[in-house]
Enzyme design. Structure first.
Site, PDB file in Angstrom:
ATOM      1  N   LYS A   1       1.087  -7.135   4.633  1.00  8.62           N
ATOM      2  CA  LYS A   1       1.880  -7.572   3.539  1.00  8.62           C
ATOM      3  C   LYS A   1       2.946  -6.491   3.395  1.00  8.62           C
ATOM      4  O   LYS A   1       3.195  -5.957   2.068  1.00  8.62           O
ATOM      5  CB  LYS A   1       1.057  -7.845   2.457  1.00  8.62           C
ATOM      6  CG  LYS A   1      -0.118  -9.043   2.552  1.00  8.62           C
ATOM      7  CD  LYS A   1      -0.588  -9.611   1.052  1.00  8.62           C
ATOM      8  CE  LYS A   1      -1.793 -10.428   1.310  1.00  8.62           C
ATOM      9  NZ  LYS A   1      -2.982 -10.045   1.839  1.00  8.62           N
TER      10      LYS A   1
ATOM     11  N   THR B   1      -2.674 -15.876  -4.458  1.00 11.31           N
ATOM     12  CA  THR B   1      -3.466 -16.762  -5.276  1.00 11.31           C
ATOM     13  C   THR B   1      -4.431 -16.162  -6.370  1.00 11.31           C
ATOM     14  O   THR B   1      -4.625 -17.000  -7.206  1.00 11.31           O
ATOM     15  CB  THR B   1      -4.470 -17.575  -4.028  1.00 11.31           C
ATOM     16  OG1 THR B   1      -5.296 -16.568  -3.415  1.00 11.31           O
ATOM     17  CG2 THR B   1      -3.757 -18.642  -3.306  1.00 11.31           C
TER      18      THR B   1
ATOM     19  N   ARG C   1     -16.250 -14.378   4.487  1.00 18.28           N
ATOM     20  CA  ARG C   1     -17.581 -14.223   4.048  1.00 18.28           C
ATOM     21  C   ARG C   1     -18.314 -15.701   4.614  1.00 18.28           C
ATOM     22  O   ARG C   1     -19.429 -15.266   4.907  1.00 18.28           O
ATOM     23  CB  ARG C   1     -17.717 -14.309   2.309  1.00 18.28           C
ATOM     24  CG  ARG C   1     -17.526 -12.701   2.039  1.00 18.28           C
ATOM     25  CD  ARG C   1     -17.228 -12.529   0.772  1.00 18.28           C
ATOM     26  NE  ARG C   1     -15.751 -13.319   0.406  1.00 18.28           N
ATOM     27  CZ  ARG C   1     -15.599 -13.270  -0.840  1.00 18.28           C
ATOM     28  NH1 ARG C   1     -16.143 -12.812  -2.156  1.00 18.28           N
ATOM     29  NH2 ARG C   1     -14.246 -13.950  -1.229  1.00 18.28           N
TER      30      ARG C   1
ATOM     31  N   ASP D   1      -2.883  -8.095   8.803  1.00 15.94           N
ATOM     32  CA  ASP D   1      -2.362  -8.566   7.099  1.00 15.94           C
ATOM     33  C   ASP D   1      -2.007  -7.419   6.329  1.00 15.94           C
ATOM     34  O   ASP D   1      -2.959  -6.818   5.527  1.00 15.94           O
ATOM     35  CB  ASP D   1      -3.810  -9.391   6.731  1.00 15.94           C
ATOM     36  CG  ASP D   1      -3.480 -10.013   5.359  1.00 15.94           C
ATOM     37  OD1 ASP D   1      -2.171  -9.957   5.038  1.00 15.94           O
ATOM     38  OD2 ASP D   1      -4.379 -10.265   4.709  1.00 15.94           O
TER      39      ASP D   1
ATOM     40  N   ASP E   1       9.184  -3.678   0.880  1.00 13.95           N
ATOM     41  CA  ASP E   1       9.998  -2.290   0.978  1.00 13.95           C
ATOM     42  C   ASP E   1      11.314  -2.499   1.092  1.00 13.95           C
ATOM     43  O   ASP E   1      11.818  -3.726   1.185  1.00 13.95           O
ATOM     44  CB  ASP E   1       9.392  -1.232   1.818  1.00 13.95           C
ATOM     45  CG  ASP E   1       9.551   0.313   1.383  1.00 13.95           C
ATOM     46  OD1 ASP E   1      10.733   0.397   0.554  1.00 13.95           O
ATOM     47  OD2 ASP E   1       8.611   0.966   1.213  1.00 13.95           O
TER      48      ASP E   1
ATOM     49  N   LYS F   1      -8.547 -11.314  11.909  1.00 17.68           N
ATOM     50  CA  LYS F   1      -7.674 -10.845  10.888  1.00 17.68           C
ATOM     51  C   LYS F   1      -8.115  -9.391  10.295  1.00 17.68           C
ATOM     52  O   LYS F   1      -9.213  -9.492   9.892  1.00 17.68           O
ATOM     53  CB  LYS F   1      -7.547 -11.811   9.259  1.00 17.68           C
ATOM     54  CG  LYS F   1      -6.602 -11.154   8.282  1.00 17.68           C
ATOM     55  CD  LYS F   1      -6.439 -12.053   7.302  1.00 17.68           C
ATOM     56  CE  LYS F   1      -7.239 -11.937   6.148  1.00 17.68           C
ATOM     57  NZ  LYS F   1      -7.069 -10.684   5.255  1.00 17.68           N
TER      58      LYS F   1
HETATM   59  O1  C5P Z   1     -14.298 -14.021   2.119  1.00 17.19           O
HETATM   60  P1  C5P Z   1     -13.178 -15.014   2.225  1.00 17.19           P
HETATM   61  O2  C5P Z   1     -13.292 -16.172   3.181  1.00 17.19           O
HETATM   62  O3  C5P Z   1     -12.791 -15.427   0.991  1.00 17.19           O
HETATM   63  O4  C5P Z   1     -12.092 -14.246   2.583  1.00 17.19           O
HETATM   64  C1  C5P Z   1     -10.607 -14.722   2.785  1.00 17.19           C
HETATM   65  C2  C5P Z   1      -9.574 -13.422   3.392  1.00 17.19           C
HETATM   66  O5  C5P Z   1      -8.358 -14.214   3.072  1.00 17.19           O
HETATM   67  C3  C5P Z   1      -9.918 -12.283   2.641  1.00 17.19           C
HETATM   68  O6  C5P Z   1      -9.638 -11.367   3.776  1.00 17.19           O
HETATM   69  C4  C5P Z   1      -8.782 -12.468   1.434  1.00 17.19           C
HETATM   70  O7  C5P Z   1      -8.242 -11.015   1.092  1.00 17.19           O
HETATM   71  C5  C5P Z   1      -7.722 -12.910   2.160  1.00 17.19           C
HETATM   72  N1  C5P Z   1      -6.818 -13.503   1.160  1.00 17.19           N
HETATM   73  C6  C5P Z   1      -7.289 -14.551   0.247  1.00 17.19           C
HETATM   74  N2  C5P Z   1      -6.436 -15.199  -0.439  1.00 17.19           N
HETATM   75  C7  C5P Z   1      -5.037 -15.006  -0.468  1.00 17.19           C
HETATM   76  C8  C5P Z   1      -4.691 -14.140   0.688  1.00 17.19           C
HETATM   77  C9  C5P Z   1      -5.493 -13.381   1.411  1.00 17.19           C
HETATM   78  O8  C5P Z   1      -8.333 -14.917  -0.103  1.00 17.19           O
HETATM   79  N3  C5P Z   1      -4.082 -15.513  -0.998  1.00 17.19           N
END
Ligand code: C5P
Length: 235
Positions: A61, A119, A211, A59, A64, A32
């Site tokens: 998003k 979220t 992460r 990603d 517009d 991603k």
């Molecule tokens: O590090 P982590 O596993 O929390 O990363 C989750 C990824 O998913 C990040 O790139 C974050 O921006 C993305 N994301 C999220 N919640 C959302 C939409 C995207 O955590 N609702």
């Protein structure tokens, strides 16, 4: 397209991202690319990752007017990415325009999914600040149904909402779910989280993991653990 683990490459430079991806000498993860990396490095980072054999979820998003989104999607489609997204709040007209822009002359196109409610937005903020009446679950189901009516392939949602979306839109409608943690790990700043195995049980088609893989002492082993727990080895 089957179930898969998507690794969120939340780095701010091409150098760091490519050094990270170079560690994966076996199975090449679905990757991603988010706003930070894309705005820092531009389309060239997409081409570089694609040339290394990875599938890409871009990603960005989009949200517009329909004409602008149609034309922007045409550009993204030419980059040969595998999945892109828009905000469902942009309306079904905008989502249809996105789909038109994405579809290539031969009829092929990347998967197109919609963000329902971020979220990070609580039910109270959605109701009181954004002025959307009803529960957050009803809103998510309604926006997912709009995305389906516009012809999209699925939505991004919390893994805990995957069952709700499948219930509203049917089993074929894709759920792409961030908020994944190993059972024995820290939650970081994520709140509504679950494990790869549980996400699969609830109905996730793609889990997005950042992460727990990028910050692991051994990212390749952490990625393989995600794949294992998400049961991809059984296919
Ligand atoms: O590090 P982590 O596993 O929390 O990363 C989750 C990824 O998913 C990040 O790139 C974050 O921006 C993305 N994301 C999220 N919640 C959302 C939409 C995207 O955590 N609702």
């Amino acid at each position: 397209m089957g179930k898969d683990v998507i690794v969120a490459c939340d780095f701010d430079s091409a150098e760091q991202t490519l050094a990270f991806l170079d560690r994966f000498t076996g199975r090449k993860p679905f990757v991603k690319i988010g706003m930070e990396l894309f705005y820092a490095e531009g389309p060239e980072i997409v081409r570089a990752i694609k040339a290394r054999g990875h599938r890409i979820f871009l990603d960005l998003k989009l949200h517009d007017i329909p004409n602008t989104v149609r034309k922007a999607m045409k550009v993204l489609s030419a980059l040969d990415v595998d999945m892109v997204n828009v905000h469902a709040a942009g309306t079904t007209a905008m989502m249809r325009a996105a789909l038109e822009g994405l579809t290539r002359e031969d009829g092929s196109r990347p998967l197109l999914i919609a963000v329902t409610q971020l979220t990070s937005t609580s039910e109270a903020v959605m109701q009181e600040e954004l002025g959307i009446a009803g529960s957050i679950n009803d809103t998510i189901a309604h926006y997912a149904a709009n995305a389906q009516a516009a012809g999209l392939d699925g939505v991004v949602c919390s893994p805990l909402e995957a069952g709700l979306v499948k219930g509203a839109c049917g089993p074929q409608f894709l759920t792409v779910t961030p908020g994944i943690r190993f059972a024995d790990a820290s939650a970081d700043d994520q709140v509504r989280i679950t494990t790869p195995a549980r996400a699969r049980e609830i109905g996730s088609d793609f889990i997005v993991v950042g992460r727990p893989v990028t910050q692991a002492a051994d990212p390749v082993a952490a990625y393989q653990r995600c794949v294992q727990e998400f049961s991809l080895n059984h296919e």
